[in-house]
Scaffold this motif. Structure first.
Motif, PDB file in Angstrom:
ATOM      1  N   TRP A   1       0.842  -1.195   0.000  1.00  0.00           N
ATOM      2  CA  TRP A   1       0.000   0.000   0.000  1.00  0.00           C
ATOM      3  C   TRP A   1       0.873   1.239   0.000  1.00  0.00           C
ATOM      4  CZ3 TRP A   1      -5.534   0.395   1.367  1.00  0.00           C
ATOM      5  CH2 TRP A   1      -6.190  -0.839   1.248  1.00  0.00           C
ATOM      6  N   ARG A   2       0.396   2.272  -0.677  1.00  0.00           N
ATOM      7  CA  ARG A   2       1.117   3.531  -0.745  1.00  0.00           C
ATOM      8  C   ARG A   2       0.135   4.685  -0.593  1.00  0.00           C
ATOM      9  NH1 ARG A   2      -2.174   2.231  -4.947  1.00  0.00           N
ATOM     10  NH2 ARG A   2      -1.629   3.114  -6.934  1.00  0.00           N
ATOM     11  N   HIS A   3       0.655   5.848  -0.165  1.00  0.00           N
ATOM     12  CA  HIS A   3      -0.171   7.050  -0.066  1.00  0.00           C
ATOM     13  C   HIS A   3       0.269   7.973  -1.192  1.00  0.00           C
ATOM     14  CE1 HIS A   3      -2.170  10.305   2.594  1.00  0.00           C
ATOM     15  NE2 HIS A   3      -2.270  10.601   1.309  1.00  0.00           N
ATOM     16  N   VAL A   4      -0.606   8.133  -2.167  1.00  0.00           N
ATOM     17  CA  VAL A   4      -0.325   8.967  -3.330  1.00  0.00           C
ATOM     18  C   VAL A   4      -0.527  10.431  -2.946  1.00  0.00           C
ATOM     19  CG1 VAL A   4      -1.006   9.490  -5.708  1.00  0.00           C
ATOM     20  CG2 VAL A   4      -1.053   7.122  -4.890  1.00  0.00           C
ATOM     21  N   THR A   5       0.413  11.279  -3.332  1.00  0.00           N
ATOM     22  CA  THR A   5       0.315  12.711  -3.072  1.00  0.00           C
ATOM     23  C   THR A   5      -1.011  13.229  -3.613  1.00  0.00           C
ATOM     24  OG1 THR A   5       2.705  12.936  -3.226  1.00  0.00           O
ATOM     25  CG2 THR A   5       1.413  14.951  -3.468  1.00  0.00           C
ATOM     26  N   GLY A   6      -1.745  13.941  -2.752  1.00  0.00           N
ATOM     27  CA  GLY A   6      -3.031  14.512  -3.154  1.00  0.00           C
ATOM     28  C   GLY A   6      -4.233  13.650  -2.810  1.00  0.00           C
ATOM     29  N   GLU A   7      -4.008  12.372  -2.448  1.00  0.00           N
ATOM     30  CA  GLU A   7      -5.113  11.507  -2.049  1.00  0.00           C
ATOM     31  C   GLU A   7      -5.305  11.593  -0.544  1.00  0.00           C
ATOM     32  OE1 GLU A   7      -4.716   7.531  -3.593  1.00  0.00           O
ATOM     33  OE2 GLU A   7      -5.008   8.217  -5.646  1.00  0.00           O
ATOM     34  N   LYS A   8      -6.463  11.139  -0.056  1.00  0.00           N
ATOM     35  CA  LYS A   8      -6.790  11.291   1.357  1.00  0.00           C
ATOM     36  C   LYS A   8      -6.353  10.125   2.232  1.00  0.00           C
ATOM     37  CE  LYS A   8     -11.480   9.866   0.272  1.00  0.00           C
ATOM     38  NZ  LYS A   8     -12.871  10.258   0.256  1.00  0.00           N
ATOM     39  N   GLY A   9      -5.685   9.136   1.683  1.00  0.00           N
ATOM     40  CA  GLY A   9      -5.227   7.996   2.466  1.00  0.00           C
ATOM     41  C   GLY A   9      -4.483   6.998   1.601  1.00  0.00           C
ATOM     42  N   ALA A  10      -4.182   5.852   2.193  1.00  0.00           N
ATOM     43  CA  ALA A  10      -3.428   4.811   1.502  1.00  0.00           C
ATOM     44  C   ALA A  10      -4.314   4.024   0.540  1.00  0.00           C
ATOM     45  CB  ALA A  10      -2.802   3.861   2.517  1.00  0.00           C
ATOM     46  N   SER A  11      -3.696   3.544  -0.521  1.00  0.00           N
ATOM     47  CA  SER A  11      -4.388   2.687  -1.481  1.00  0.00           C
ATOM     48  C   SER A  11      -3.413   1.594  -1.923  1.00  0.00           C
ATOM     49  CB  SER A  11      -4.886   3.499  -2.683  1.00  0.00           C
ATOM     50  OG  SER A  11      -3.814   4.197  -3.289  1.00  0.00           O
ATOM     51  N   PRO A  12      -3.945   0.450  -2.372  1.00  0.00           N
ATOM     52  CA  PRO A  12      -3.078  -0.684  -2.714  1.00  0.00           C
ATOM     53  C   PRO A  12      -2.559  -0.621  -4.145  1.00  0.00           C
ATOM     54  CG  PRO A  12      -5.356  -1.337  -2.926  1.00  0.00           C
ATOM     55  CD  PRO A  12      -5.364   0.085  -2.420  1.00  0.00           C
ATOM     56  N   PHE A  13      -1.424  -1.293  -4.354  1.00  0.00           N
ATOM     57  CA  PHE A  13      -0.971  -1.606  -5.708  1.00  0.00           C
ATOM     58  C   PHE A  13      -1.680  -2.902  -6.057  1.00  0.00           C
ATOM     59  CE2 PHE A  13       2.931   1.023  -5.162  1.00  0.00           C
ATOM     60  CZ  PHE A  13       2.894   1.679  -6.386  1.00  0.00           C
ATOM     61  N   LEU A  14      -2.850  -2.815  -6.656  1.00  0.00           N
ATOM     62  CA  LEU A  14      -3.621  -4.015  -6.986  1.00  0.00           C
ATOM     63  C   LEU A  14      -2.867  -4.876  -7.982  1.00  0.00           C
ATOM     64  CD1 LEU A  14      -7.213  -2.514  -7.195  1.00  0.00           C
ATOM     65  CD2 LEU A  14      -6.218  -3.872  -5.348  1.00  0.00           C
ATOM     66  N   GLY A  15      -2.815  -6.156  -7.712  1.00  0.00           N
ATOM     67  CA  GLY A  15      -2.126  -7.081  -8.598  1.00  0.00           C
ATOM     68  C   GLY A  15      -0.636  -7.157  -8.364  1.00  0.00           C
ATOM     69  N   ALA A  16      -0.133  -6.490  -7.324  1.00  0.00           N
ATOM     70  CA  ALA A  16       1.304  -6.517  -7.040  1.00  0.00           C
ATOM     71  C   ALA A  16       1.552  -7.234  -5.718  1.00  0.00           C
ATOM     72  CB  ALA A  16       1.863  -5.098  -6.991  1.00  0.00           C
ATOM     73  N   SER A  17       2.069  -8.453  -5.794  1.00  0.00           N
ATOM     74  CA  SER A  17       2.375  -9.200  -4.577  1.00  0.00           C
ATOM     75  C   SER A  17       3.870  -9.493  -4.450  1.00  0.00           C
ATOM     76  CB  SER A  17       1.570 -10.499  -4.523  1.00  0.00           C
ATOM     77  OG  SER A  17       1.836 -11.282  -5.652  1.00  0.00           O
ATOM     78  N   SER A  18       4.673  -8.914  -5.348  1.00  0.00           N
ATOM     79  CA  SER A  18       6.131  -9.085  -5.288  1.00  0.00           C
ATOM     80  C   SER A  18       6.801  -7.942  -6.043  1.00  0.00           C
ATOM     81  CB  SER A  18       6.535 -10.414  -5.926  1.00  0.00           C
ATOM     82  OG  SER A  18       6.288 -10.364  -7.318  1.00  0.00           O
ATOM     83  N   ALA A  19       8.124  -7.875  -5.928  1.00  0.00           N
ATOM     84  CA  ALA A  19       8.886  -6.824  -6.608  1.00  0.00           C
ATOM     85  C   ALA A  19       8.712  -6.911  -8.128  1.00  0.00           C
ATOM     86  CB  ALA A  19      10.357  -6.921  -6.236  1.00  0.00           C
ATOM     87  N   SER A  20       8.695  -8.128  -8.658  1.00  0.00           N
ATOM     88  CA  SER A  20       8.552  -8.265 -10.113  1.00  0.00           C
ATOM     89  C   SER A  20       7.197  -7.749 -10.597  1.00  0.00           C
ATOM     90  CB  SER A  20       8.780  -9.708 -10.551  1.00  0.00           C
ATOM     91  OG  SER A  20       7.841 -10.561  -9.961  1.00  0.00           O
ATOM     92  N   ASP A  21       6.159  -7.896  -9.748  1.00  0.00           N
ATOM     93  CA  ASP A  21       4.838  -7.372 -10.119  1.00  0.00           C
ATOM     94  C   ASP A  21       4.832  -5.848 -10.197  1.00  0.00           C
ATOM     95  OD1 ASP A  21       3.841  -9.971 -10.114  1.00  0.00           O
ATOM     96  OD2 ASP A  21       3.002  -9.800  -8.101  1.00  0.00           O
ATOM     97  N   LEU A  22       5.678  -5.187  -9.387  1.00  0.00           N
ATOM     98  CA  LEU A  22       5.715  -3.722  -9.381  1.00  0.00           C
ATOM     99  C   LEU A  22       6.299  -3.153 -10.670  1.00  0.00           C
ATOM    100  CD1 LEU A  22       6.793  -2.751  -5.757  1.00  0.00           C
ATOM    101  CD2 LEU A  22       4.536  -2.577  -6.792  1.00  0.00           C
TER     102      LEU A  22
END
Length: 109
Positions: A70-91
């Motif tokens: 999960w990451r907090h994107v600048t300008g958003e009101k909270g954390a959100s997930p990297f959907l579909g990313a469960s490893s470094a290679s997925d990122l």
């Protein structure tokens, strides 16, 4: 501007759990340990950029919840997930680049 204050649970069994708001306005628990985030080749509080479509976003790594980063994107009101990313290679599909490290407590997003 919104001020977000992160609170780490100080009990011995939960010292790496972080309570943090999500974009859905819920408070969730995240594993903010270096070990938990290491499988993504990132570190806690890393400042990253990533692509979504044609847009490049800046965000801060919050932690791992249910196997997803999960990451907090600048300008958003909270954390959100990297959907579909469960490893470094997925990122790689998001073009993630580390550009720094931040101390989150008391920062304004």
């Amino acid at each position: 501007a919104t001020v977000l204050v992160m609170v780490k649970d100080q009990s011995p069994l939960k010292q790496n759990l972080l309570r943090y708001p999500t974009t859905a306005c819920n408070i969730a628990l995240f594993d903010s340990s270096s070990k938990g985030i290491a499988k993504f080749d990132l570190s806690p509080n890393a400042i990253i950029t990533f692509k979504s479509g044609q847009t490049t976003h800046t965000a801060v790594v919050i932690g791992v919840r249910q196997g997803t980063l999960w990451r907090h994107v600048t300008g958003e009101k909270g954390a959100s997930p990297f959907l579909g990313a469960s490893s470094a290679s997925d990122l790689k599909q998001f073009g993630v680049v580390v550009i720094g490290k931040k101390t989150l407590s008391g920062d304004i997003f």
